[in-house]
Design an enzyme around this catalytic site. Structure first.
Site, PDB file in Angstrom:
ATOM      1  N   ASN A  11     -44.215 -35.208 -26.350  1.00  0.00           N
ATOM      2  CA  ASN A  11     -44.301 -36.267 -25.346  1.00  0.00           C
ATOM      3  C   ASN A  11     -45.646 -36.958 -25.547  1.00  0.00           C
ATOM      4  O   ASN A  11     -46.684 -36.415 -25.180  1.00  0.00           O
ATOM      5  CB  ASN A  11     -44.190 -35.634 -23.946  1.00  0.00           C
ATOM      6  CG  ASN A  11     -44.439 -36.642 -22.842  1.00  0.00           C
ATOM      7  OD1 ASN A  11     -44.501 -37.842 -23.086  1.00  0.00           O
ATOM      8  ND2 ASN A  11     -44.575 -36.150 -21.618  1.00  0.00           N
ATOM      9  N   TRP A  12     -45.587 -38.131 -26.150  1.00  0.00           N
ATOM     10  CA  TRP A  12     -46.844 -38.811 -26.486  1.00  0.00           C
ATOM     11  C   TRP A  12     -47.496 -39.473 -25.273  1.00  0.00           C
ATOM     12  O   TRP A  12     -48.622 -39.967 -25.365  1.00  0.00           O
ATOM     13  CB  TRP A  12     -46.600 -39.863 -27.582  1.00  0.00           C
ATOM     14  CG  TRP A  12     -46.188 -39.294 -28.911  1.00  0.00           C
ATOM     15  CD1 TRP A  12     -45.962 -37.965 -29.215  1.00  0.00           C
ATOM     16  CD2 TRP A  12     -45.954 -40.025 -30.117  1.00  0.00           C
ATOM     17  NE1 TRP A  12     -45.606 -37.838 -30.532  1.00  0.00           N
ATOM     18  CE2 TRP A  12     -45.582 -39.084 -31.117  1.00  0.00           C
ATOM     19  CE3 TRP A  12     -46.004 -41.384 -30.475  1.00  0.00           C
ATOM     20  CZ2 TRP A  12     -45.274 -39.474 -32.429  1.00  0.00           C
ATOM     21  CZ3 TRP A  12     -45.697 -41.765 -31.776  1.00  0.00           C
ATOM     22  CH2 TRP A  12     -45.342 -40.812 -32.741  1.00  0.00           C
ATOM     23  N   HIS A 100     -40.183 -36.477 -15.554  1.00  0.00           N
ATOM     24  CA  HIS A 100     -41.478 -35.832 -15.832  1.00  0.00           C
ATOM     25  C   HIS A 100     -42.323 -35.848 -14.552  1.00  0.00           C
ATOM     26  O   HIS A 100     -42.273 -36.802 -13.774  1.00  0.00           O
ATOM     27  CB  HIS A 100     -42.202 -36.567 -16.963  1.00  0.00           C
ATOM     28  CG  HIS A 100     -43.399 -35.809 -17.441  1.00  0.00           C
ATOM     29  ND1 HIS A 100     -44.598 -35.848 -16.773  1.00  0.00           N
ATOM     30  CD2 HIS A 100     -43.576 -34.972 -18.486  1.00  0.00           C
ATOM     31  CE1 HIS A 100     -45.466 -35.067 -17.408  1.00  0.00           C
ATOM     32  NE2 HIS A 100     -44.871 -34.525 -18.443  1.00  0.00           N
ATOM     33  N   SER A 218     -49.582 -27.268 -21.474  1.00  0.00           N
ATOM     34  CA  SER A 218     -50.671 -26.687 -22.277  1.00  0.00           C
ATOM     35  C   SER A 218     -50.173 -25.825 -23.435  1.00  0.00           C
ATOM     36  O   SER A 218     -50.792 -24.802 -23.764  1.00  0.00           O
ATOM     37  CB  SER A 218     -51.643 -25.892 -21.394  1.00  0.00           C
ATOM     38  OG  SER A 218     -52.278 -26.761 -20.472  1.00  0.00           O
ATOM     39  N   GLY A 239     -47.429 -32.034 -24.901  1.00  0.00           N
ATOM     40  CA  GLY A 239     -48.156 -33.271 -24.628  1.00  0.00           C
ATOM     41  C   GLY A 239     -49.316 -33.439 -25.583  1.00  0.00           C
ATOM     42  O   GLY A 239     -49.158 -33.874 -26.721  1.00  0.00           O
ATOM     43  N   GLY A 240     -50.502 -33.042 -25.143  1.00  0.00           N
ATOM     44  CA  GLY A 240     -51.726 -33.276 -25.911  1.00  0.00           C
ATOM     45  C   GLY A 240     -51.652 -32.831 -27.363  1.00  0.00           C
ATOM     46  O   GLY A 240     -52.075 -33.560 -28.272  1.00  0.00           O
TER      47      GLY A 240
END
Ligand code: PGA
Length: 256
Positions: A11-12, A100, A218, A239-240
């Site tokens: 998920n950018w 989300h 995370s 994500g990150g």
């Protein structure tokens, strides 16, 4: 052993221009070529990068799926700033992240609008990645399981069994997103199992077994294997760590 194909989805969020996205997907491809038939990889760029990323996937024949991060439920109309499902289909999106927690928290998504989006995604032949997860307050009060079950039931209202069997659910505790904090893998697995049971109660044990449940929040190369080795966790929504080809590929490798 489950027959479910593991999925690792990136998920950018609001990162990467169209040009940057095209480069990132190429780099991911260079790293993951040997995973193709064993892990399903999906990237979810912002709307403005879908076309360029889609073109790279098509021209280079990459085995990487494409997803959007949100969608409107109407086919078309006077909805300034919104994107209709068929606009995503034309760009060869196979997936759409729906509900989300950042959409729920900052952009007014509710269980009702999540349900409408889920229908729109299925009706247009795409697959929703339904995000559910509890706040820190609910977590600390011990209410996670019933809260998440409620979110799943509400999101799937009116969905047919045929549709439900293609569903992907991502369990993402809100307090774990972008924080470096995570539940234990056992806790994530318990909630994943509970999500599967909720789908099973609605659509039967066969569907429960085919639904893929991802963990998100995370996920990093260092912890991915712990989560992905749990029996009811079928992959990760990242994500990150999805913004760098190497870390995303390392996580994908942990799914093997
Ligand atoms: P994170 O985000 O991996 O940066 O915690 C996950 C998500 O929000 O999908």
């Amino acid at each position: 052993m489950s027959e479910r194909m593991p999925m690792v989805a990136g998920n950018w969020k609001m990162h990467k221009t169209a040009g940057e996205g095209a480069i990132l997907v190429q780099r991911i491809e260079e790293r993951v070529i040997r995973l193709w038939d064993r892990v399903e990889l999906v990237v979810c760029p912002p709307f403005t990068a879908l076309k360029s990323v889609s073109t790279v996937i098509e021209l280079d024949r990459l085995q990487i799926g494409l997803g959007a991060q949100n969608v409107h439920w109407e086919d078309e109309g006077a909805f300034t700033g919104e994107i209709a499902p068929r606009m995503l289909v034309e760009l060869r999106c196979g997936y759409v992240i729906v509900g989300h927690s950042e959409r729920r928290e900052f952009f007014g998504d509710t269980n009702e609008t999540v349900n409408k989006r889920i229908h729109a995604v299925f009706d247009n032949g795409m697959v929703p990645i339904l995000c559910v997860g509890e706040s820190l307050a609910i977590h600390e009060a011990g209410g996670t399981e019933s809260f998440v079950r409620g979110q799943v039931r509400a999101a799937l209202e009116g969905v047919t069994t045929e549709q439900a069997e293609r569903l992907v659910v991502a369990y993402e505790p809100i307090w774990a997103i972008g924080t470096g904090r995570t539940p234990t893998p056992e806790m994530a697995n318990d909630i994943a199992r509970s999500i599967r049971a909720t789908v099973g109660a609605l659509h039967g044990p066969g569907v429960a077994q085919s639904v893929r449940v991802l963990y998100g929040g995370s996920v990093k190369p260092e912890n991915a294997r712990m989560f992905l080795s749990e029996p009811d966790v079928d992959g990760a929504l990242v994500g990150g760590a999805a913004l760098e080809a190497d870390s995303f590929a390392d996580i994908a490798e942990s799914a093997l």
